[in-house]
Design a protein around this motif. Sequence first.
Motif, PDB file in Angstrom:
ATOM      1  N   LEU A 114       5.768  -3.489  -5.065  1.00 19.67           N
ATOM      2  CA  LEU A 114       5.055  -2.626  -6.002  1.00 19.67           C
ATOM      3  C   LEU A 114       3.618  -3.119  -6.135  1.00 19.67           C
ATOM      4  O   LEU A 114       3.387  -4.319  -6.332  1.00 19.67           O
ATOM      5  CB  LEU A 114       5.746  -2.660  -7.365  1.00 19.67           C
TER       6      LEU A 114
ATOM      7  N   ALA B  91       8.372   9.331   2.844  1.00 19.44           N
ATOM      8  CA  ALA B  91       8.333   9.516   1.398  1.00 19.44           C
ATOM      9  C   ALA B  91       9.520  10.369   0.971  1.00 19.44           C
ATOM     10  O   ALA B  91      10.077  11.120   1.781  1.00 19.44           O
ATOM     11  CB  ALA B  91       7.021  10.195   1.000  1.00 19.44           C
TER      12      ALA B  91
ATOM     13  N   PRO C 212      -1.340   6.230  -4.518  1.00 19.72           N
ATOM     14  CA  PRO C 212       0.038   6.657  -4.828  1.00 19.72           C
ATOM     15  C   PRO C 212       0.676   7.445  -3.689  1.00 19.72           C
ATOM     16  O   PRO C 212       1.891   7.371  -3.483  1.00 19.72           O
ATOM     17  CB  PRO C 212      -0.160   7.523  -6.072  1.00 19.72           C
TER      18      PRO C 212
ATOM     19  N   THR D 138       3.069   5.767  -1.169  1.00 20.10           N
ATOM     20  CA  THR D 138       4.417   5.374  -1.565  1.00 20.10           C
ATOM     21  C   THR D 138       5.439   5.949  -0.597  1.00 20.10           C
ATOM     22  O   THR D 138       5.478   7.159  -0.365  1.00 20.10           O
ATOM     23  CB  THR D 138       4.725   5.852  -2.992  1.00 20.10           C
TER      24      THR D 138
ATOM     25  N   GLN E 299      10.454  -0.874   1.146  1.00 20.28           N
ATOM     26  CA  GLN E 299       9.875   0.050   0.168  1.00 20.28           C
ATOM     27  C   GLN E 299       8.474  -0.405  -0.240  1.00 20.28           C
ATOM     28  O   GLN E 299       8.265  -1.576  -0.589  1.00 20.28           O
ATOM     29  CB  GLN E 299      10.751   0.140  -1.070  1.00 20.28           C
TER      30      GLN E 299
ATOM     31  N   THR F 138       5.686   0.854  -3.036  1.00 27.95           N
ATOM     32  CA  THR F 138       5.446   1.730  -4.178  1.00 27.95           C
ATOM     33  C   THR F 138       4.060   1.442  -4.740  1.00 27.95           C
ATOM     34  O   THR F 138       3.750   0.298  -5.079  1.00 27.95           O
ATOM     35  CB  THR F 138       6.490   1.524  -5.273  1.00 27.95           C
TER      36      THR F 138
ATOM     37  N   SER G 118       1.735   2.372  -7.736  1.00 27.27           N
ATOM     38  CA  SER G 118       1.789   2.997  -9.059  1.00 27.27           C
ATOM     39  C   SER G 118       1.148   2.093 -10.098  1.00 27.27           C
ATOM     40  O   SER G 118       1.202   0.865  -9.985  1.00 27.27           O
ATOM     41  CB  SER G 118       3.248   3.265  -9.445  1.00 27.27           C
TER      42      SER G 118
END
Length: 124
Positions: free
Chosen positions: A11, A40, A87, A90, A119, A121, A123
């Motif tokens: 993240l 995605a 974003p 992602t 993954q 991400t 954000s």
Amino acid sequence: QVQLVESGGGLVQPGGSLRLSCTASGSIISLDHMGWYRQAPGKERELAATITSGGITNYADSVKGRFTIFRDNAKNTVHLQMNSLKPGDTAVYYCNAHLTYVSGGGVRRDADYWGQGTQVTVSS
């Protein structure tokens, strides 16, 4: 048996950076082109960047100028340096490699292999 093992996802806030790594192991004779693809939620898997064994790179328009792909042939590893993340970046990122290996029966074979995915991400 050949494996591609990925690492480096996570993240991150918009504008941040991450580096993904993928190492190929097993009875590999040679690694040809390698690359990173991403998928995605609700979308098809798409190319992010590829690199040939000679170092020629190709990028999706959406990541040009922000992502850099490079490889360490001595370590059978490919990296994806991702800067200025958005974003829209992602996704699950998958490593891909076209390689030549020796099968269990001692036969030389060519094949495409995929990693398990990592993954990413972006954000706040």
